[in-house]
Design a protein around this motif. Sequence first.
Motif, PDB file in Angstrom:
ATOM      1  N   PHE A 117      12.840   4.081  -9.997  1.00 49.12           N
ATOM      2  CA  PHE A 117      12.382   3.549 -11.287  1.00 49.12           C
ATOM      3  C   PHE A 117      11.760   2.158 -11.140  1.00 49.12           C
ATOM      4  N   THR A 118      12.204   1.397 -10.153  1.00 52.75           N
ATOM      5  CA  THR A 118      11.641   0.052  -9.985  1.00 52.75           C
ATOM      6  C   THR A 118      10.214   0.100  -9.462  1.00 52.75           C
ATOM      7  N   LEU A 119       9.796   1.238  -8.944  1.00 52.78           N
ATOM      8  CA  LEU A 119       8.447   1.357  -8.391  1.00 52.78           C
ATOM      9  C   LEU A 119       7.421   1.822  -9.424  1.00 52.78           C
ATOM     10  N   ILE A 120       7.848   1.984 -10.676  1.00 54.06           N
ATOM     11  CA  ILE A 120       6.923   2.362 -11.751  1.00 54.06           C
ATOM     12  C   ILE A 120       5.921   1.228 -11.947  1.00 54.06           C
ATOM     13  N   PRO A 121       4.636   1.555 -12.107  1.00 50.51           N
ATOM     14  CA  PRO A 121       3.635   0.494 -12.332  1.00 50.51           C
ATOM     15  C   PRO A 121       4.032  -0.421 -13.493  1.00 50.51           C
ATOM     16  N   GLY A 122       3.823  -1.717 -13.270  1.00 44.75           N
ATOM     17  CA  GLY A 122       4.166  -2.712 -14.270  1.00 44.75           C
ATOM     18  C   GLY A 122       5.493  -3.402 -13.996  1.00 44.75           C
ATOM     19  N   ARG A 123       6.305  -2.830 -13.121  1.00 42.68           N
ATOM     20  CA  ARG A 123       7.600  -3.442 -12.786  1.00 42.68           C
ATOM     21  C   ARG A 123       7.405  -4.414 -11.619  1.00 42.68           C
ATOM     22  N   ILE A 124       8.316  -5.362 -11.490  1.00 38.94           N
ATOM     23  CA  ILE A 124       8.200  -6.396 -10.456  1.00 38.94           C
ATOM     24  C   ILE A 124       8.168  -5.798  -9.054  1.00 38.94           C
ATOM     25  N   MET A 125       9.062  -4.857  -8.766  1.00 38.48           N
ATOM     26  CA  MET A 125       9.119  -4.306  -7.409  1.00 38.48           C
ATOM     27  C   MET A 125       7.886  -3.479  -7.072  1.00 38.48           C
ATOM     28  N   ASN A 126       7.251  -2.882  -8.074  1.00 45.19           N
ATOM     29  CA  ASN A 126       5.991  -2.183  -7.829  1.00 45.19           C
ATOM     30  C   ASN A 126       4.956  -3.189  -7.338  1.00 45.19           C
ATOM     31  N   THR A 127       4.914  -4.346  -7.990  1.00 42.47           N
ATOM     32  CA  THR A 127       3.966  -5.388  -7.603  1.00 42.47           C
ATOM     33  C   THR A 127       4.310  -5.922  -6.213  1.00 42.47           C
ATOM     34  N   VAL A 128       5.588  -6.098  -5.937  1.00 47.16           N
ATOM     35  CA  VAL A 128       6.015  -6.601  -4.629  1.00 47.16           C
ATOM     36  C   VAL A 128       5.599  -5.632  -3.526  1.00 47.16           C
ATOM     37  N   VAL A 129       5.884  -4.357  -3.734  1.00 46.29           N
ATOM     38  CA  VAL A 129       5.680  -3.368  -2.673  1.00 46.29           C
ATOM     39  C   VAL A 129       4.222  -2.944  -2.526  1.00 46.29           C
ATOM     40  N   PHE A 130       3.521  -2.769  -3.633  1.00 48.64           N
ATOM     41  CA  PHE A 130       2.207  -2.136  -3.569  1.00 48.64           C
ATOM     42  C   PHE A 130       1.019  -3.072  -3.767  1.00 48.64           C
ATOM     43  N   SER A 131       1.223  -4.383  -3.847  1.00 56.37           N
ATOM     44  CA  SER A 131       0.066  -5.260  -4.031  1.00 56.37           C
ATOM     45  C   SER A 131       0.066  -6.365  -2.985  1.00 56.37           C
ATOM     46  N   GLY A 132      -1.109  -6.909  -2.790  1.00 59.87           N
ATOM     47  CA  GLY A 132      -1.249  -8.078  -1.942  1.00 59.87           C
ATOM     48  C   GLY A 132      -1.022  -7.835  -0.472  1.00 59.87           C
ATOM     49  N   GLY A 133      -0.980  -6.599  -0.072  1.00 57.44           N
ATOM     50  CA  GLY A 133      -0.729  -6.350   1.338  1.00 57.44           C
ATOM     51  C   GLY A 133      -1.443  -5.110   1.820  1.00 57.44           C
ATOM     52  N   PRO A 134      -1.179  -4.763   3.054  1.00 58.93           N
ATOM     53  CA  PRO A 134      -1.851  -3.605   3.643  1.00 58.93           C
ATOM     54  C   PRO A 134      -1.377  -2.297   3.010  1.00 58.93           C
ATOM     55  N   SER A 135      -2.211  -1.288   3.106  1.00 59.61           N
ATOM     56  CA  SER A 135      -1.902   0.007   2.507  1.00 59.61           C
ATOM     57  C   SER A 135      -0.800   0.754   3.264  1.00 59.61           C
ATOM     58  N   TRP A 136      -0.389   0.260   4.421  1.00 58.17           N
ATOM     59  CA  TRP A 136       0.671   0.937   5.175  1.00 58.17           C
ATOM     60  C   TRP A 136       2.003   0.838   4.461  1.00 58.17           C
ATOM     61  N   ILE A 137       2.135  -0.031   3.452  1.00 55.72           N
ATOM     62  CA  ILE A 137       3.370  -0.123   2.673  1.00 55.72           C
ATOM     63  C   ILE A 137       3.645   1.208   1.984  1.00 55.72           C
ATOM     64  N   LEU A 138       2.591   1.853   1.489  1.00 59.69           N
ATOM     65  CA  LEU A 138       2.755   3.168   0.866  1.00 59.69           C
ATOM     66  C   LEU A 138       3.309   4.155   1.882  1.00 59.69           C
ATOM     67  N   LEU A 139       2.810   4.124   3.100  1.00 58.30           N
ATOM     68  CA  LEU A 139       3.308   5.009   4.149  1.00 58.30           C
ATOM     69  C   LEU A 139       4.780   4.733   4.434  1.00 58.30           C
ATOM     70  N   LEU A 140       5.168   3.468   4.510  1.00 57.81           N
ATOM     71  CA  LEU A 140       6.575   3.129   4.735  1.00 57.81           C
ATOM     72  C   LEU A 140       7.460   3.616   3.588  1.00 57.81           C
ATOM     73  N   THR A 141       6.962   3.518   2.373  1.00 56.23           N
ATOM     74  CA  THR A 141       7.719   4.003   1.216  1.00 56.23           C
ATOM     75  C   THR A 141       7.926   5.510   1.310  1.00 56.23           C
ATOM     76  N   LEU A 142       6.894   6.228   1.672  1.00 52.58           N
ATOM     77  CA  LEU A 142       7.013   7.683   1.833  1.00 52.58           C
ATOM     78  C   LEU A 142       7.980   8.038   2.964  1.00 52.58           C
ATOM     79  N   ILE A 143       7.950   7.278   4.036  1.00 50.19           N
ATOM     80  CA  ILE A 143       8.887   7.501   5.146  1.00 50.19           C
ATOM     81  C   ILE A 143      10.322   7.230   4.673  1.00 50.19           C
TER      82      ILE A 143
END
Length: 160
Positions: A117-143
Amino acid sequence: MNLQPLLDAPLAVQVHVAAVLPASVLGAYILLNRKGTPVHRLLGKIWMALMVVTSLSSFFIHEINLVYGFSPIHLLSVFVLVGAWRSISAARAHNIRAHKAAVIGMYFGGIVIAGLFTLIPGRIMNTVVFSGGPSWILLLTLIAIAGMLLLQQRLASRRI
């Protein structure tokens, strides 16, 4: 990954994240390793304290204000607090089945589901995990999600 939104977040959010991150790792370790040992008991007490801090701190987070500052996700915090009490009571009564059910419920409900639930767009952790960095974060999340599914499968195949 961009930690700035977390660093700019209210203290309650920072305390919440500081408790839940080690609880997620420690909980997985405990679930995968031998039960009933002194190490299991010690780590379990630490994990339980982290979970209680996580739950209590959530009552001071009001990002989703539906009913007097609270939202349905706060029900998970109540669920975790009740689960902590049930887990401790069951362990003291040597009711391992009830203890195991409470702890697994707390882990998957209080960490995995709430974490998603914290990864829903608009939440702080979504911004932490999915913005401002490389796209490999999405891959790590899926892993990480795949790892949780494997953990669940391994736990389901074990009989304690």
